[in-house]
Design a protein around this motif. Structure first.
Motif, PDB file in Angstrom:
ATOM      1  N   THR A   1       0.848  -1.184   0.000  1.00  0.00           N
ATOM      2  CA  THR A   1       0.000   0.000   0.000  1.00  0.00           C
ATOM      3  C   THR A   1       0.887   1.237   0.000  1.00  0.00           C
ATOM      4  OG1 THR A   1      -0.101   0.231   2.406  1.00  0.00           O
ATOM      5  CG2 THR A   1      -1.750  -1.220   1.367  1.00  0.00           C
ATOM      6  N   GLU A  46      -3.399   5.356 -11.724  1.00  0.00           N
ATOM      7  CA  GLU A  46      -4.168   6.035 -10.681  1.00  0.00           C
ATOM      8  C   GLU A  46      -5.413   5.217 -10.321  1.00  0.00           C
ATOM      9  OE1 GLU A  46      -5.851  10.453 -10.002  1.00  0.00           O
ATOM     10  OE2 GLU A  46      -6.494   9.442 -11.831  1.00  0.00           O
ATOM     11  N   ARG A  47      -6.079   4.690 -11.317  1.00  0.00           N
ATOM     12  CA  ARG A  47      -7.286   3.878 -11.095  1.00  0.00           C
ATOM     13  C   ARG A  47      -6.934   2.595 -10.329  1.00  0.00           C
ATOM     14  NH1 ARG A  47      -9.425   3.302 -16.265  1.00  0.00           N
ATOM     15  NH2 ARG A  47     -10.078   5.454 -16.021  1.00  0.00           N
ATOM     16  N   MET A  76      -4.534   2.196  -8.217  1.00  0.00           N
ATOM     17  CA  MET A  76      -4.246   2.559  -6.832  1.00  0.00           C
ATOM     18  C   MET A  76      -5.525   2.894  -6.078  1.00  0.00           C
ATOM     19  SD  MET A  76      -0.549   4.458  -6.959  1.00  0.00           S
ATOM     20  CE  MET A  76      -0.903   5.752  -8.134  1.00  0.00           C
ATOM     21  N   ARG A  77      -6.419   3.615  -6.717  1.00  0.00           N
ATOM     22  CA  ARG A  77      -7.659   4.036  -6.057  1.00  0.00           C
ATOM     23  C   ARG A  77      -8.624   2.869  -5.869  1.00  0.00           C
ATOM     24  NH1 ARG A  77      -9.229   7.667  -9.546  1.00  0.00           N
ATOM     25  NH2 ARG A  77     -10.621   6.262 -10.619  1.00  0.00           N
ATOM     26  N   GLU A  78      -8.857   2.093  -6.912  1.00  0.00           N
ATOM     27  CA  GLU A  78      -9.876   1.050  -6.864  1.00  0.00           C
ATOM     28  C   GLU A  78      -9.405  -0.245  -6.212  1.00  0.00           C
ATOM     29  OE1 GLU A  78     -11.297   0.615 -10.869  1.00  0.00           O
ATOM     30  OE2 GLU A  78     -12.178   2.624 -10.881  1.00  0.00           O
ATOM     31  N   ARG A  79      -8.110  -0.560  -6.336  1.00  0.00           N
ATOM     32  CA  ARG A  79      -7.611  -1.827  -5.809  1.00  0.00           C
ATOM     33  C   ARG A  79      -6.758  -1.652  -4.563  1.00  0.00           C
ATOM     34  NH1 ARG A  79      -5.062  -5.726  -9.579  1.00  0.00           N
ATOM     35  NH2 ARG A  79      -6.145  -7.213  -8.316  1.00  0.00           N
ATOM     36  N   GLY A  80      -6.449  -0.395  -4.209  1.00  0.00           N
ATOM     37  CA  GLY A  80      -5.602  -0.151  -3.052  1.00  0.00           C
ATOM     38  C   GLY A  80      -4.176  -0.607  -3.265  1.00  0.00           C
ATOM     39  N   HIS A  93      -0.443  -0.098  -4.424  1.00  0.00           N
ATOM     40  CA  HIS A  93       0.522   0.984  -4.658  1.00  0.00           C
ATOM     41  C   HIS A  93       1.373   0.653  -5.869  1.00  0.00           C
ATOM     42  CE1 HIS A  93       3.164   4.308  -3.982  1.00  0.00           C
ATOM     43  NE2 HIS A  93       4.206   3.509  -3.931  1.00  0.00           N
ATOM     44  N   ARG A 145       3.997  10.322  -6.134  1.00  0.00           N
ATOM     45  CA  ARG A 145       2.577   9.993  -6.149  1.00  0.00           C
ATOM     46  C   ARG A 145       1.895  10.941  -7.125  1.00  0.00           C
ATOM     47  NH1 ARG A 145       1.523  11.985  -0.223  1.00  0.00           N
ATOM     48  NH2 ARG A 145       1.387  14.206  -0.611  1.00  0.00           N
ATOM     49  N   GLU A 205      -3.879  15.133  -7.336  1.00  0.00           N
ATOM     50  CA  GLU A 205      -5.330  15.090  -7.537  1.00  0.00           C
ATOM     51  C   GLU A 205      -5.755  16.083  -8.603  1.00  0.00           C
ATOM     52  OE1 GLU A 205      -7.934  14.305  -4.591  1.00  0.00           O
ATOM     53  OE2 GLU A 205      -6.581  12.986  -3.532  1.00  0.00           O
TER      54      GLU A 205
END
Length: 138
Positions: free
Chosen positions: A2, A83-84, A86-90, A92, A114, A117
């Motif tokens: 993560t 980015e998707r 990292m956001r959807e699956r957690g 890193h 990183r 936004e």
């Protein structure tokens, strides 16, 4: 891994699955994808098929003159994909720039970045601990 577990540094490509976006400038010149892939394999990494969920490192090169998926942030299709992930699956994904890739080629560590936004392109993640070359890291 993560994002919280990342120290902010990539010390090796060994065991990593690498994806590239943009034009990489290494050692003062443009490095072709074929050469990037060869160096990645030599350093113990594997090359990800386009936009694979197996990606653990994204090498972010110059995106100038390319069609961008997210023009506000200056993001390519692959950056948006990462980015998707990292956001959807957690999951890193280490994002390094071409200078970081060059550092790894020369036995040095690469700064893990990183994604922002909004606005700009990359923002450095502060290291969780003082970095000592060859000791731990992402």
């Amino acid at each position: 891994m993560t994002a919280d577990e990342c120290s902010g540094w990539v010390v090796t490509l060994s065991g990593e699955t690498v994806l590239y976006t943009g034009t990489a400038y290494v050692d003062g010149g443009h490095m072709e994808r074929r050469t990037l892939r060869t160096h990645t394999r030599r350093l113990g990494g594997s090359v990800a098929p386009d936009r694979s969920r197996a990606v653990t490192v994204l090498v972010h090169g110059d995106l100038g003159g390319r069609r961008l998926t997210d023009p506000e942030r200056g993001y390519s299709q692959k950056l948006v994909f990462v980015e998707r992930l990292m956001r959807e699956r957690g999951q890193h994904v280490h994002v390094i720039d071409d200078r970081g890739f060059e550092n790894l080629l020369h036995g040095l560590s690469a700064r893990c970045h990183r994604l922002r936004e909004s606005g700009g392109s990359l923002l450095a993640v502060p290291a969780a601990v003082q970095h000592v070359p060859g000791m731990g890291g992402c």
